[in-house]
Design a protein around this motif. Structure first.
Motif, mmCIF file in Angstrom:
data_model
loop_
_atom_site.group_PDB
_atom_site.id
_atom_site.type_symbol
_atom_site.label_atom_id
_atom_site.label_comp_id
_atom_site.label_asym_id
_atom_site.label_seq_id
_atom_site.Cartn_x
_atom_site.Cartn_y
_atom_site.Cartn_z
ATOM 1 N N VAL A 44 0.782 -1.332 0.093
ATOM 2 C CA VAL A 44 0.098 0.076 0.044
ATOM 3 C C VAL A 44 0.817 1.159 -0.100
ATOM 4 N N PHE A 45 1.846 1.229 0.673
ATOM 5 C CA PHE A 45 2.699 2.219 0.857
ATOM 6 C C PHE A 45 3.405 2.662 -0.552
ATOM 7 N N VAL A 49 3.229 6.023 -2.695
ATOM 8 C CA VAL A 49 4.157 6.807 -3.215
ATOM 9 C C VAL A 49 4.114 6.987 -4.793
ATOM 10 N N VAL A 50 4.008 6.168 -5.468
ATOM 11 C CA VAL A 50 3.892 5.940 -7.008
ATOM 12 C C VAL A 50 2.728 6.787 -7.578
ATOM 13 N N ALA A 51 1.752 7.036 -6.698
ATOM 14 C CA ALA A 51 0.495 7.744 -7.039
ATOM 15 C C ALA A 51 1.054 9.406 -6.766
ATOM 16 N N LEU A 52 1.928 9.731 -5.580
ATOM 17 C CA LEU A 52 2.381 10.878 -5.620
ATOM 18 C C LEU A 52 3.243 11.522 -6.458
ATOM 19 N N ALA A 53 4.045 10.413 -6.989
ATOM 20 C CA ALA A 53 5.054 10.823 -8.032
ATOM 21 C C ALA A 53 4.223 11.238 -9.385
ATOM 22 N N ILE A 54 3.272 10.391 -9.791
ATOM 23 C CA ILE A 54 2.511 10.582 -11.115
ATOM 24 C C ILE A 54 2.001 11.961 -10.850
ATOM 25 N N ALA A 55 1.292 12.184 -9.669
ATOM 26 C CA ALA A 55 0.642 13.560 -9.400
ATOM 27 C C ALA A 55 1.794 14.831 -9.645
ATOM 28 N N GLY A 77 11.973 10.984 1.528
ATOM 29 C CA GLY A 77 11.013 10.606 2.557
ATOM 30 C C GLY A 77 10.334 9.268 2.696
ATOM 31 N N ALA A 78 10.266 8.825 1.384
ATOM 32 C CA ALA A 78 9.781 7.381 1.386
ATOM 33 C C ALA A 78 10.543 6.519 2.059
ATOM 34 N N LEU A 79 12.140 6.604 1.618
ATOM 35 C CA LEU A 79 12.794 5.731 2.286
ATOM 36 C C LEU A 79 13.108 5.754 4.009
ATOM 37 N N VAL A 80 12.968 6.931 4.387
ATOM 38 C CA VAL A 80 12.711 6.949 5.769
ATOM 39 C C VAL A 80 11.422 6.565 6.351
ATOM 40 N N ALA A 81 10.320 6.945 5.710
ATOM 41 C CA ALA A 81 8.816 6.359 6.122
ATOM 42 C C ALA A 81 8.874 4.727 5.957
ATOM 43 N N ALA A 82 9.290 4.318 5.181
ATOM 44 C CA ALA A 82 9.637 2.764 4.949
ATOM 45 C C ALA A 82 9.890 2.060 6.043
ATOM 46 N N PHE A 83 11.007 2.552 6.880
ATOM 47 C CA PHE A 83 11.454 1.730 7.813
ATOM 48 C C PHE A 83 10.424 1.811 8.963
ATOM 49 N N PHE A 84 9.730 3.024 9.261
ATOM 50 C CA PHE A 84 8.648 2.930 10.397
ATOM 51 C C PHE A 84 7.387 2.209 9.858
ATOM 52 N N ILE A 85 7.212 1.961 8.593
ATOM 53 C CA ILE A 85 5.908 1.226 8.407
ATOM 54 C C ILE A 85 6.322 -0.342 8.312
#
Length: 328
Positions: A44-45, A49-55, A77-85
């Protein structure tokens, strides 16, 4: 010292085995949860991220699509958030394992009086560790932290990583196990035994915290090749460096051959530092069933060995007690 005398007795082992059986069902449940949670959470994450990149592409220059400044911030930010997810997805497993360790340690380590176990706590003794033992450090992390009384003396035992960061560079000063204890006889000053350093390292030691200490020789060629002995009280230190401390270090060299142990004595404070890369007290991952012989018994044996070694070192300054190997 025979470590077998401190291993859990039959009743305690039976209790631990019963706990392992109950833990096993909870472990299987937690394992099933993380097997679906990890791919779902991360999947889901990634979609978000892909949807935001397309936007972002709709606002970016055609030649900068996917690599514009907003995209770069998004990816970072995605790399950092991936750790917490990922941590959130694994939380059923990590919480179960930690709660089991909290329950298990006081039972398995019943030979330690007033045992206190915590993960990640800052040990009280770390601020008293002489800089000359590891060099200056401004970053510190701790894993398993134990405290209690063994053979009547209080101690703290903890896994630590001590490092120094300057600008963008960071160097590890020490990684391993530290045992802090109260010595039998106070040392009237500071005495450190550290791994022999090169001339460049010695220069920086003298510049940043190692100056003012006199170097001594033990008279044992093997030890003098491996260790730097330094002190601010040569008269009190020399009998130890040439006698009981040398005996203890020779035994440590046989018992912990991977890297040279470090020792510091100052007043009533004694420190034994054993450089290690492995996690001494770690249980296997959530996918592995726990076994008493394979996973619990080695933890107890390691703790006995570490405390017996500290017990040996704390006797080096005793006036009427010549240290012997814990195997004696």
């Amino acid at each position: 010292m025979d470590t077998k005398q401190f291993m859990p007795g039959g009743d305690t082992v039976a209790r631990i085995v019963g706990d392992l059986e109950r833990y096993e069902q909870e472990r299987r449940d937690a394992h099933r949860k993380v097997q679906w949670r990890v791919p779902v959470f991360l999947g889901v994450f990634v979609v978000v991220v892909v949807a935001l990149a397309i936007a972002f592409n709709s606002f970016a220059d055609p030649q900068e699509q996917w690599f514009s400044t907003p995209h770069v911030f998004l990816y970072f930010g995605a790399l950092v958030a991936a750790f917490f997810i990922y941590s959130a997805a694994m939380s059923p497993a990590t919480k179960l394992q930690q709660s089991f360790r909290d329950h298990l340690m006081p039972i398995a380590l019943g030979f330690v009086d007033n045992l206190r176990y915590q993960k990640g706590r800052t040990p009280d003794s770390i601020d008293r560790l002489p800089d000359q033992t590891v060099g200056t450090f401004n970053r510190r992390t701790f894993d398993d932290v134990f405290s209690g009384r063994y053979e009547g003396f209080p101690f703290e035992l903890y896994e630590a990583t001590l490092s120094h960061k300057a600008g963008k560079s960071e160097s590890t000063r020490f990684r391993g196990v530290v045992v802090a204890f109260e010595t039998i006889t106070p040392f009237p000053g500071l005495l450190v035994a550290t791994r022999k350093s090169g001339q460049v390292t010695k220069f920086f030691q003298n510049m940043f915290g190692g100056g003012g200490l006199k170097e001594l020789q033990s008279g044992d060629a093997g030890l003098d090749d491996a260790y730097d002995f330094r002190t601010d009280h040569p008269d009190a230190a020399l009998p130890l460096v040439t006698g009981r401390l040398a005996q203890a270090l020779r035994w440590l060299g046989e018992t912990w051959p991977d890297d040279a142990a470090r020792i510091a004595l100052r007043g009533r404070d004694g420190f034994l530092l054993l450089p290690l890369t492995k996690n001494f007290f770690e249980l296997p991952g959530i996918s592995t069933p726990l076994d008493y012989k394979a996973h619990i018994e080695p933890i107890v044996a390691d703790m006995v060995s570490l405390l017996a070694t500290a017990s040996l070192v704390r006797k080096v300054g005793a006036k009427d007690d010549t240290p012997q190997s814990p195997a004696a």
